[in-house]
Design an enzyme around this catalytic site. Structure first.
Site, mmCIF file in Angstrom:
data_model
loop_
_atom_site.group_PDB
_atom_site.id
_atom_site.type_symbol
_atom_site.label_atom_id
_atom_site.label_comp_id
_atom_site.label_asym_id
_atom_site.label_seq_id
_atom_site.Cartn_x
_atom_site.Cartn_y
_atom_site.Cartn_z
ATOM 1 N N CYS A 5 3.829 -4.668 6.632
ATOM 2 C CA CYS A 5 3.452 -4.340 5.470
ATOM 3 C C CYS A 5 4.447 -3.901 4.411
ATOM 4 O O CYS A 5 5.409 -3.656 4.972
ATOM 5 C CB CYS A 5 2.254 -3.424 5.159
ATOM 6 S SG CYS A 5 0.639 -4.208 5.834
ATOM 7 N N HIS A 52 0.691 -1.313 0.030
ATOM 8 C CA HIS A 52 -0.061 -0.012 -0.133
ATOM 9 C C HIS A 52 0.985 1.142 0.074
ATOM 10 O O HIS A 52 1.917 1.114 -0.030
ATOM 11 C CB HIS A 52 -1.207 0.123 1.154
ATOM 12 C CG HIS A 52 -0.084 -0.123 2.624
ATOM 13 N ND1 HIS A 52 0.660 0.729 2.906
ATOM 14 C CD2 HIS A 52 -0.236 -1.074 3.381
ATOM 15 C CE1 HIS A 52 1.015 0.630 4.188
ATOM 16 N NE2 HIS A 52 0.463 -0.509 4.517
#
Length: 472
Positions: free
Chosen positions: A414, A398
Site C-alpha cells: 500500500c 491510506h
C-alpha cells in the site's frame, strides 16, 4: 549617432511601422530599460507576439536594423540640409527687410525663423516622449481601476513563455478586462508547479484610445513599487487557492457524471454518505461557483459555454471566467523517489512524500473506489484516519500509525501517507480519480501549501459494515 538613436528617429517619422517599434524595444531591453522596452513592445502589437514566438537568426535582425538605421541616417542628412537652408534664408530676410515692424514684416521669433524648431525632430525629443509614456507604465493600478476589475491568469514563468503570453493578450486587447495580472508558475522538468504563492509577473491595464499599458511586476526587471502591492498579492493568493477549489469541484462533477450518467442538480448530491460520497465536503467558494461550473460542463459540446459569474468567486476573477484546471484531477505515484502527486494536465498541484513497499507495490493504472473516513472504525489504527481503495484490489492509499515509515519501503504494497497529507488528499480528489503507479516521472521537490485545503464534511463517510484487509 547610435543604432538606438537612428531607430528612435525612424519610429518617430514612421509611427505605423511596428517592426521599427519592436526593434527599438529590443534595443531598450538589451540596455536594461524595461519600462521603455515595454512601451515599444506595446506599440509593436502583433509583431511583438509573432517574433517572440520564433528564434530569429541574429544576422536577420542586424540586416533589418541596419537598413532602418541607414534610412534614418539619410533622412537626418536631408533634414540637416533643409534646416541650414531655412536658417540661411531667414538670415538674409532679416538683413534685406526693413527694421520697422511694418505690416507683413518678419520679426525675430516669427515667420520663417519659427519654422526651424517645428521641423526639428531629434532623437532627444523622441527619447523624451518615450520616457514620458514609459513612466506611466510604472504606476499601478491605473486611475479608475478597482480591485473588482482585476482578472488573473497564470503561465509558465520562463521569459520566453511570458513574452508569448503577454503578446497573446496584447493581440486581443479589445476584449481584455480593465486590468489583467499574469502570475508565473515555476517549471520542473515537464511539470508546471502550482503554488499558493505564485509570483505576479506582469500587469496589463487598459487606457483610453485603445492603449494597453504593460508593467513588469518582477523585481528583477522593474525597480518600482507597484501601488497597493500588498493588496494585489493578497488577491493573487486568494485566487490561486480558489482555483484549487474549482479543480476539486470540476473533477467531482465529472466523476459524478461518469458514475451516474448525468450532472448533479446541487452540491448535496456530491457529498452524500458512504458509499455515495463522490466529494469529501463543501467549501465556501464552491457554493457561488457551482451553477456556472455545472453549466460550462453541460454546454461543453455546444458553442454556448457562457454563464453568469457570481462576483467574488475564483471563477469570476479569472480571465474570461475560465478555471485554470479544466482537466480532471489525477494521481501519480513515483516509486523511485517516494512521491505522490495530484495533477491536472501538465500542472502539478501537490507533491507529497509517501511510504511504499518496494516490489510489493504494483505498477499500473487504477482508480479510487471506496473513500473511507477512519477505516475499520479507528483514526489511529494501521490505516490512519483516511483510506482510499485502489479499484477492486487490496491495495490502498491510506494514513499510518508509523510515520517514520514515510519515504521507506516498509509496507506490504500500500501507499502510506502522513496524517496531514492523507486528510488533504482525501478532501482534494473525488471517488473515481485515476491513479497511476510508476517508476520515475515526478520531481523530488515537495509541493504543499502553508495553509492546507479543507472542506466541511456534511455526511457520514465511515463504513462500519466492512473490515478492510488492505496490504498494510
Amino acid at each position: 549617432m547610435s543604432d538606438t538613436s537612428h531607430l528612435k528617429t525612424y519610429v518617430k517619422k514612421h509611427p505605423d511601422n511596428k517592426m521599427g517599434w519592436y526593434l527599438l524595444g529590443k534595443e531598450y531591453q538589451n540596455s536594461g530599460q524595461e519600462g521603455k522596452a515595454n512601451y515599444c513592445f506595446n506599440k509593436a502589437g502583433e509583431v511583438f507576439e509573432a517574433f517572440e514566438k520564433k528564434q530569429i537568426p541574429q544576422d536577420v535582425w542586424m540586416e533589418y536594423q541596419n537598413k532602418l538605421a541607414e534610412i534614418a541616417h539619410a533622412q537626418d542628412k536631408r533634414n540637416m540640409r533643409l534646416r541650414k537652408l531655412l536658417v540661411c534664408c531667414s538670415f538674409w530676410l532679416l538683413i534685406l527687410l526693413p527694421s520697422a515692424h511694418a505690416p507683413g514684416a518678419i520679426s525675430p521669433g516669427s515667420g520663417a525663423a519659427s519654422v526651424v524648431p517645428e521641423i526639428r525632430q531629434t532623437s532627444a525629443v523622441i527619447d523624451e516622449v518615450i520616457e514620458q509614456e514609459a513612466s506611466k507604465e510604472e504606476v499601478s493600478p491605473t486611475a479608475g481601476s478597482t480591485n473588482s476589475e482585476i482578472k488573473f491568469t497564470a503561465a509558465d514563468s520562463t521569459p520566453e513563455s511570458m513574452s508569448t503570453k503577454v503578446g497573446t493578450l496584447l493581440s486581443r486587447q479589445g476584449s481584455l478586462p480593465a486590468s489583467t495580472v499574469v502570475l508565473g508558475m515555476k517549471k520542473e522538468g515537464n511539470w508546471l508547479l502550482w503554488d499558493d504563492q505564485l509570483k505576479t509577473v506582469y500587469r496589463l491595464d487598459k487606457e483610453g484610445g485603445g492603449k494597453v499599458l504593460v508593467q513588469s511586476l518582477d523585481p528583477k526587471q522593474c525597480h518600482c513599487e507597484p501601488k497597493d502591492a500588498a493588496g494585489l498579492k493578497a488577491q493573487a493568493t486568494a485566487w490561486t487557492s480558489g482555483q484549487v477549489e474549482l479543480a476539486v469541484l470540476n473533477s467531482s462533477l465529472i466523476a459524478y457524471r461518469q458514475r451516474y450518467g448525468g450532472l448533479p442538480d446541487n452540491l448535496q448530491d456530491l457529498t452524500k454518505a458512504f458509499p455515495d460520497n463522490v466529494m469529501d465536503g463543501v467549501s465556501e467558494g464552491m457554493k457561488p461557483s457551482f451553477p456556472s461550473l455545472r453549466k460550462r460542463l453541460a454546454d461543453a459540446q455546444t458553442a454556448d459555454a457562457s454563464a453568469e459569474l457570481a462576483e467574488g468567486t475564483a471563477l469570476a476573477s479569472s480571465l474570461d471566467g475560465t478555471p485554470s484546471f479544466t482537466e480532471p484531477l489525477r494521481i501519480i505515484v513515483d516509486k523511485s523517489n517516494y512521491r505522490l502527486a495530484v495533477v491536472s494536465g501538465n500542472i502539478m498541484i501537490r507533491n507529497y512524500k509517501v511510504g511504499l513497499g518496494g516490489n510489493k507495490t504494483p505498477e499500473g493504472s487504477y482508480e479510487i473506489s471506496d473513500k473511507v473516513v477512519n477505516p475499520n472504525g479507528k483514526s489511529d489504527g494501521d490505516f490512519g484516519s483516511r483510506g482510499m481503495q485502489l479499484s477492486d484490489t487490496n491495495y490502498a492509499i491510506h494514513g499510518t500509525n508509523e510515520p517514520d515509515s514515510i519515504e521507506k519501503d516498509e509496507s506490504l504494497g500500500c501507499v502510506r501517507m502522513s496524517k496531514q497529507d492523507v486528510e488533504e488528499l482525501f478532501a482534494l480528489v473525488p471517488s473515481g480519480t485515476p491513479v497511476t503507479i510508476q517508476t520515475g516521472g515526478l520531481p523530488d521537490q515537495e509541493l504543499v501549501p502553508a495553509v492546507r485545503y479543507t472542506s466541511k464534511q456534511v455526511s457520514n463517510q465511515t463504513n462500519p459494515n466492512r473490515i478492510y484487509h488492505w496490504l498494510y
